[in-house]
Enzyme design. Sequence first.
Site, mmCIF file in Angstrom:
data_model
loop_
_atom_site.group_PDB
_atom_site.id
_atom_site.type_symbol
_atom_site.label_atom_id
_atom_site.label_comp_id
_atom_site.label_asym_id
_atom_site.label_seq_id
_atom_site.Cartn_x
_atom_site.Cartn_y
_atom_site.Cartn_z
ATOM 1 N N HIS A 216 -20.348 -48.119 -40.712
ATOM 2 C CA HIS A 216 -20.910 -46.948 -41.389
ATOM 3 C C HIS A 216 -21.677 -47.293 -42.663
ATOM 4 O O HIS A 216 -22.240 -46.408 -43.295
ATOM 5 C CB HIS A 216 -19.804 -45.944 -41.731
ATOM 6 C CG HIS A 216 -18.954 -46.390 -42.885
ATOM 7 N ND1 HIS A 216 -18.022 -47.380 -42.778
ATOM 8 C CD2 HIS A 216 -18.923 -45.989 -44.176
ATOM 9 C CE1 HIS A 216 -17.442 -47.574 -43.946
ATOM 10 N NE2 HIS A 216 -17.968 -46.743 -44.821
HETATM 11 C C1 UD1 Z 1 -18.701 -42.349 -48.122
HETATM 12 C C2 UD1 Z 1 -18.557 -43.342 -49.283
HETATM 13 C C3 UD1 Z 1 -18.219 -44.716 -48.711
HETATM 14 C C4 UD1 Z 1 -17.026 -44.651 -47.790
HETATM 15 C C5 UD1 Z 1 -17.315 -43.631 -46.700
HETATM 16 C C6 UD1 Z 1 -16.196 -43.477 -45.709
HETATM 17 C C7 UD1 Z 1 -19.936 -43.031 -51.278
HETATM 18 C C8 UD1 Z 1 -21.141 -43.492 -51.978
HETATM 19 N N1 UD1 Z 1 -19.784 -43.483 -50.021
HETATM 20 O O1 UD1 Z 1 -19.830 -42.749 -47.360
HETATM 21 O O2 UD1 Z 1 -17.936 -45.600 -49.783
HETATM 22 O O3 UD1 Z 1 -16.787 -45.922 -47.233
HETATM 23 O O4 UD1 Z 1 -17.539 -42.368 -47.346
HETATM 24 O O5 UD1 Z 1 -16.506 -42.489 -44.765
HETATM 25 O O6 UD1 Z 1 -19.162 -42.292 -51.837
HETATM 26 N N2 UD1 Z 1 -20.625 -36.033 -42.999
HETATM 27 C C9 UD1 Z 1 -20.081 -35.193 -42.074
HETATM 28 N N3 UD1 Z 1 -18.822 -34.692 -42.325
HETATM 29 C C10 UD1 Z 1 -18.120 -35.006 -43.424
HETATM 30 C C11 UD1 Z 1 -18.705 -35.852 -44.377
HETATM 31 C C12 UD1 Z 1 -19.943 -36.371 -44.147
HETATM 32 O O7 UD1 Z 1 -20.672 -34.896 -41.053
HETATM 33 O O8 UD1 Z 1 -16.992 -34.509 -43.584
HETATM 34 C C13 UD1 Z 1 -21.971 -36.580 -42.741
HETATM 35 C C14 UD1 Z 1 -23.050 -35.911 -43.518
HETATM 36 O O9 UD1 Z 1 -24.162 -35.789 -42.708
HETATM 37 C C15 UD1 Z 1 -23.349 -36.883 -44.637
HETATM 38 C C16 UD1 Z 1 -23.034 -38.216 -43.993
HETATM 39 O O10 UD1 Z 1 -21.971 -37.946 -43.084
HETATM 40 O O11 UD1 Z 1 -24.636 -36.768 -45.098
HETATM 41 C C17 UD1 Z 1 -22.604 -39.269 -44.949
HETATM 42 O O12 UD1 Z 1 -21.523 -38.798 -45.761
HETATM 43 P P1 UD1 Z 1 -21.370 -39.281 -47.297
HETATM 44 O O13 UD1 Z 1 -20.093 -38.766 -47.844
HETATM 45 O O14 UD1 Z 1 -22.619 -38.999 -48.028
HETATM 46 O O15 UD1 Z 1 -21.315 -40.838 -47.195
HETATM 47 P P2 UD1 Z 1 -20.472 -41.782 -46.268
HETATM 48 O O16 UD1 Z 1 -21.436 -42.591 -45.483
HETATM 49 O O17 UD1 Z 1 -19.396 -41.066 -45.514
#
Ligand code: UD1
Length: 371
Positions: A216
Amino acid sequence: MLIYLVAGARPNFMKIAPIVRALQAQAGSPHALSYKIVHTGQHYDRDMNEVFFEELGIPAPDVFMAAGSGSHAGQTARIMVAFEALCVAERPDAVLVVGDVNSTLACSIVAKKMQIPVAHVEAGLRSGDMAMPEEINRRVTDSIADWFFVTEPSAIEHLRREGKPDRAIHYVGHVMVDNVLYQADKLAHEGGRFENSAWKDARRAAGQRYGVVTLHRPGNVDAADVFARIAAALNAISQALPLIFPVHPRTRASLEKFGVQLDPGVTLAGPQSYMAFLDLWKDAALVLTDSGGLQEETTALGVPCVTLRDNTERPVTVEEGSNVLAGSDPDAILAHVQAILRGEGKRGRRPQLWDGHAAERIVAVLAEEIR
Ligand code: UD1
């Protein structure tokens, strides 16, 4: 004395669970700390969030801030504004943040500007890779925190080099390991059937080993060429070793956008609950991952781990544990996997103080310090 425990994203929940247990255990003692769980809402889907609270036995958050997804600035800003309002309304005596996600950064800045002391759990880790948002989050958090709870010797060195006094650095072991040992024990005693149990049973009935994949990191999945190289490696491995790949929402979006082709030997699944995922990887021949936490959990349980990154902020997992760094080059990944499958992978051992009692040590220090 009131301490806020900040949790926002999936990898935070495993770290908060043992701290809550340790706080609950000292309730009633003369120096007991009261606590509130503040959930920023960085992760919000049921399968990225609630299911972890339920399985890990974490009480429902006292506050849920619904920050949601978006750009780094937008997400961080929403968390900061909401957290500041909370701290103004009810000034806690300390704020505890874990790990390196945007919620960690946002809440430590807010607290520190209000002169509320900050405890950072998993402090001092450094990948040296400023292209990782987590590296920026770690460095900023550590530049202002008051108490540093560290998981491995490299972190002590980094913090000392950055001028932190020894009295503020506490080598306590790892709450992530407290959690995995606790949950693995529960799984062994209570068992259970999970979403992919049938898949696992079928492989084992056929006398087949299997591997587990997670990916991821933006550096791996947001760049089409890097993702294509990793996919080529997974396809090659899957000729000999069936792979199961629970897909993070970020990765799912990239798979579709780039049209990444995975062979039938790579089974895709949705995000797994903690127990379902533990049930899969604890019996795997190997794990291929770019996660930070899984590098440590595999070391804790002695499962071979091939990390699909060029660096790690958790070098003890390579120096002492079962982890190797393979980057994203298919030949390098394949060479590591073949060595493990031939029985020539490294065994590794559990690092010092990774014994399931880190959270108790943290709570003992905080009870003393906050008083
Ligand atoms: C975040 C953390 C990362 C961690 C990871 C674990 C930061 C900078 N990054 O990255 O360190 O390893 O979480 O998962 O804080 N989304 C969903 N449902 C959710 C949450 C997110 O669909 O409940 C989707 C959204 O489209 C979002 C994307 O996932 O834009 C990424 O989520 P985000 O929290 O921005 O970053 P992660 O890649 O999950």
